[in-house]
Design a protein around this motif. Structure first.
Motif, PDB file in Angstrom:
ATOM      1  N   CYS A 185       8.956  -3.067  -4.092  1.00 16.59           N
ATOM      2  CA  CYS A 185       8.642  -4.396  -3.558  1.00 16.59           C
ATOM      3  C   CYS A 185       9.914  -5.230  -3.504  1.00 16.59           C
ATOM      4  CB  CYS A 185       7.616  -5.082  -4.455  1.00 16.59           C
ATOM      5  SG  CYS A 185       7.051  -6.662  -3.790  1.00 16.59           S
ATOM      6  N   LYS A 201       9.887  -8.598  -3.193  1.00 16.74           N
ATOM      7  CA  LYS A 201       9.523 -10.015  -3.364  1.00 16.74           C
ATOM      8  C   LYS A 201       9.957 -10.612  -4.704  1.00 16.74           C
ATOM      9  CE  LYS A 201       7.699 -10.271   0.667  1.00 16.74           C
ATOM     10  NZ  LYS A 201       8.571 -10.785   1.717  1.00 16.74           N
ATOM     11  N   SER A 202      10.239  -9.786  -5.696  1.00 14.35           N
ATOM     12  CA  SER A 202      10.814 -10.252  -6.972  1.00 14.35           C
ATOM     13  C   SER A 202      10.066 -11.405  -7.624  1.00 14.35           C
ATOM     14  CB  SER A 202      12.280 -10.682  -6.755  1.00 14.35           C
ATOM     15  OG  SER A 202      13.002  -9.697  -6.102  1.00 14.35           O
ATOM     16  N   CYS A 203       8.765 -11.357  -7.624  1.00 13.42           N
ATOM     17  CA  CYS A 203       8.003 -12.443  -8.262  1.00 13.42           C
ATOM     18  C   CYS A 203       8.310 -12.450  -9.765  1.00 13.42           C
ATOM     19  CB  CYS A 203       6.512 -12.265  -8.034  1.00 13.42           C
ATOM     20  SG  CYS A 203       6.056 -12.233  -6.290  1.00 13.42           S
ATOM     21  N   PHE A 225       6.742 -13.409 -12.336  1.00 13.14           N
ATOM     22  CA  PHE A 225       5.663 -13.076 -13.283  1.00 13.14           C
ATOM     23  C   PHE A 225       5.224 -11.620 -13.200  1.00 13.14           C
ATOM     24  CE2 PHE A 225       4.042 -15.272  -9.487  1.00 13.14           C
ATOM     25  CZ  PHE A 225       3.451 -14.183  -8.853  1.00 13.14           C
ATOM     26  N   CYS A 226       5.895 -10.813 -12.393  1.00  9.79           N
ATOM     27  CA  CYS A 226       5.392  -9.466 -12.095  1.00  9.79           C
ATOM     28  C   CYS A 226       6.136  -8.408 -12.912  1.00  9.79           C
ATOM     29  CB  CYS A 226       5.541  -9.186 -10.605  1.00  9.79           C
ATOM     30  SG  CYS A 226       4.928  -7.557 -10.136  1.00  9.79           S
ATOM     31  N   PHE A 261       5.123  -5.167 -12.472  1.00  9.44           N
ATOM     32  CA  PHE A 261       4.732  -3.955 -11.751  1.00  9.44           C
ATOM     33  C   PHE A 261       5.811  -3.455 -10.798  1.00  9.44           C
ATOM     34  CE2 PHE A 261       2.629  -2.623  -7.669  1.00  9.44           C
ATOM     35  CZ  PHE A 261       2.219  -1.375  -8.084  1.00  9.44           C
ATOM     36  N   TYR A 262       6.529  -4.346 -10.171  1.00  9.72           N
ATOM     37  CA  TYR A 262       7.349  -3.943  -9.034  1.00  9.72           C
ATOM     38  C   TYR A 262       8.657  -3.267  -9.454  1.00  9.72           C
ATOM     39  CZ  TYR A 262      10.856  -7.698  -9.444  1.00  9.72           C
ATOM     40  OH  TYR A 262      11.864  -8.508  -9.857  1.00  9.72           O
ATOM     41  N   GLY A 302       3.017  -2.867  -3.754  1.00  9.48           N
ATOM     42  CA  GLY A 302       4.113  -3.796  -3.538  1.00  9.48           C
ATOM     43  C   GLY A 302       4.394  -3.972  -2.051  1.00  9.48           C
ATOM     44  N   VAL A 303       5.329  -4.857  -1.754  1.00 10.53           N
ATOM     45  CA  VAL A 303       5.734  -5.069  -0.355  1.00 10.53           C
ATOM     46  C   VAL A 303       6.973  -4.212  -0.127  1.00 10.53           C
ATOM     47  CG1 VAL A 303       6.509  -6.761   1.334  1.00 10.53           C
ATOM     48  CG2 VAL A 303       4.724  -7.367  -0.313  1.00 10.53           C
ATOM     49  N   LYS A 319       7.563 -14.716  -1.057  1.00  9.33           N
ATOM     50  CA  LYS A 319       6.345 -14.381  -0.304  1.00  9.33           C
ATOM     51  C   LYS A 319       5.610 -15.637   0.124  1.00  9.33           C
ATOM     52  CE  LYS A 319       3.332 -13.406  -4.295  1.00  9.33           C
ATOM     53  NZ  LYS A 319       2.730 -12.323  -5.084  1.00  9.33           N
TER      54      LYS A 319
HETATM   55  S1  SF4 Z   1       4.188  -6.409  -6.343  1.00  5.25           S
HETATM   56 FE1  SF4 Z   1       3.230  -8.345  -5.700  1.00  5.25          FE
HETATM   57  S2  SF4 Z   1       3.386  -9.695  -7.488  1.00  5.25           S
HETATM   58 FE2  SF4 Z   1       4.827  -7.975  -7.806  1.00  5.25          FE
HETATM   59  S3  SF4 Z   1       6.804  -8.690  -6.990  1.00  5.25           S
HETATM   60 FE3  SF4 Z   1       5.743  -7.646  -5.328  1.00  5.25          FE
HETATM   61  S4  SF4 Z   1       4.621  -9.234  -4.209  1.00  5.25           S
HETATM   62 FE4  SF4 Z   1       5.206 -10.075  -6.212  1.00  5.25          FE
END
Ligand code: SF4
Length: 375
Positions: free
Chosen positions: A76, A78-80, A82-83, A85-86, A123-124, A203
């Motif tokens: 992904c 997007k580097s959120c 709080f995530c 997972f990515y 993810g994106v 995002k």
């Molecule tokens: S997987 Fe979703 S929440 Fe995690 S960084 Fe990517 S867009 Fe953000």
């Protein structure tokens, strides 16, 4: 159905007699009511009020579903903050992307179970072409044509449309033709420009989430909706978020269930924060049940809320626990800790132990016995 004298007295002591009167009368609550419900010290009085609404709608029923979660990629861009997972696109050690055949194999792996709903998000991943998404949807439906496929957050839909150089409406139409049945509710985070700027700037913002959800609903694709709470959000922002969802629901009627998502700080950019307490989790369930008067179902997602809190939440407004899951990677390390499952019998026993009547549902909350006989 009315409140017991004990609960009525507790609500009066909490200064919520007027809010309780509106709930008993079936009237819509205001933003100010929402703030008061979030901030009163007497959570249990709020929970009892939410339980009144919950039992009016659903009696003692608690829904659960035989489902399977698939996370097709964790790559992904997007580097959120709080995530956990990515994996960034250059992080080859952590990143994975399933091939179309691997996604189909995931579905085949549980063909011995009568799974009714497949929930797929990822993810994106900027490298994936438009056709990939159509192919994984079609592959899942080829293996399990009778399953409801709930896939792709509004954030993923924005990306899929972008990579395909089509409108989001066309993208959703194409995915639906390939076999997509509905959309999950993730990616909404908190509808706040401040939090969008600070935590998930790469995002789409709240406006984009609502626009894409409304487009899906207009096309007849229903969705869930979520709020990620327990990090840096303020109470006013949560109330605004819930009222924006309520407004969307007034317009489209497309939201099936609302799911408050408890933040898990481990391995995120906010790891210094304490996770939400069980009391905070119960309050989110209760307040959402009271504010979202036009959303039929409130889910306490046992993976995020824990089984223990979910059992209690069935008396604070929740009528659904999610389901058997099988595997879940969004809050776990996929290399080491992927499997998370409750057998159907375990889930039913946990619901019964909490004093509720377990009812197996399909993705649209039709009881399975009835759905099986539906025309
Ligand atoms: S997987 Fe979703 S929440 Fe995690 S960084 Fe990517 S867009 Fe953000």
């Amino acid at each position: 159905m009315s409140l017991s004298p004990v609960i009525t007295a507790a609500l009066e002591r909490a200064g919520l007699a007027d809010v309780a009167a509106r709930v008993v009368a079936g009237e819509r609550l205001s933003a100010d009511d929402g703030l008061r419900l979030y901030t009163t010290p007497d959570l249990h009085a709020v929970g009892a009020l939410a339980n009144l609404v919950r039992e009016r709608r659903h009696g003692d029923t608690c829904y659960w579903v035989r489902n399977q979660h698939i996370n097709y990629t964790n790559v992904c861009n997007k580097s959120c903050v709080f995530c956990s997972f990515y994996a960034a696109p250059r992080d080859k050690d952590k990143g994975y992307t399933m091939s179309v055949e691997q996604v189909a194999d995931k579905v085949r792996a549980y063909l011995d179970l009568p799974i009714r709903e497949i929930h797929m998000v990822g993810g994106v991943n900027p490298k994936l072409p438009y056709q990939y998404y159509l192919d994984i949807v079609a592959a899942i439906k080829a293996v399990r044509p009778d399953c409801t496929l709930k896939a792709f957050t509004m954030v993923e839909i924005e990306q899929i449309a972008r990579v395909g150089r089509v409108s989001e409406e066309q993208c959703l139409t194409d995915l639906r033709a390939a076999g997509l049945d509905m959309l999950p509710g993730g990616g909404a985070e908190v509808f706040s420009d401040r939090i969008h700027r600070d935590l998930f700037w790469a995002k789409g913002d709240s406006q984009r989430w609502v626009e894409i959800a409304a487009t899906a609903h207009r096309l007849g694709l229903r969705s869930n909706a979520t709020l990620l709470y327990g990090h840096v959000e303020q109470t006013e922002e949560k109330v605004r978020h819930l009222l924006m969802l309520r407004e969307l629901q007034d317009e489209t009627g497309g939201i099936v269930a609302y799911i408050p998502l408890s933040f898990h700080p481990e391995n995120t950019g906010l790891a210094h924060l304490a996770p939400p307490t069980g009391m905070a989790d119960l309050r989110e369930v209760a307040v959402s049940r009271l504010l979202l008067d036009n959303v039929e179902h409130i889910k306490s997602f046992w993976i995020m809320n824990t089984i223990a809190v979910t059992q209690a939440a069935l008396w604070y407004g929740a009528d659904d626990t999610d389901g058997t899951i099988q595997e879940y990677e969004v809050t776990r390390d996929p290399q080491t800790d992927r499997r998370q499952v409750l057998a159907a019998e375990q889930l039913e026993a946990l619901i019964a132990e909490a004093g509720r009547r377990p009812v197996e549902r399909d993705a649209l909350y039709r009881p399975v016995a009835e759905a099986a006989h539906a025309v």
